[in-house]
Design a protein around this motif. Sequence first.
Motif: not given
Length: 207
Positions: A145-163
């Motif tokens: 669960v922790i690893a998957i939320f870490g992946l979600m945090s990375i996806l959110a970072y990329i999405t915000f970066r390309l917002s």
Amino acid sequence: MDNLITFAITVFTGFFAITNPISNMTVFVSLTQGLDEKTKNIINKKANFIAFIIVTVFVLLGKFIFELFNISIPAFKITGGILIFFIGFEMLQSKKSNVKNIKHVDIDEDIAVSPLAIPILAGPGTIVTAMNFVANVSTIQIFLVIAIFGLMSILAYITFRLSDLIVKIVGNNVISVIGKIMGLIIAIIGTGMIINGIKLAFNLITA
């Protein structure tokens, strides 16, 4: 192994729906409007890192919190399910959830911490979802669960970066439709939690 894969898919779907990086991207754009790219990137990194730490702490201390406040798993699942269903229902109606909605933001404050990290990325719905996933599961599943939320945090970072680019290409209408789909998924997840909690409360299934 099959159970872990199924569990991982369920967790990823739940986190993706509740954190909804595409919908939250518009919030990031509005909060950082007028700032230079370097400042935006610093805020982006800090917000996602803090959100990850917050959720991780609740995941690791979830069982301790249950014991400390004498919270039963069925009660948590039912209450959490109601909260998550409410968030999804509001998204389906194209409303900003009262649980996550920020009415007033002082741009002089550190927006990476509030409102981006709390409650946009790691709000009550996200925390409840995370703690529900680790209620009465194995150690491997907890770290998954922790690893998957870490992946979600990375996806959110990329999405915000390309917002800025994404909003320009996709358009607000498509983002709105995606938000409604995520709302439906969240409502279904919430309903499932409630049903599961009722079954546990009446010993209809094993905990």
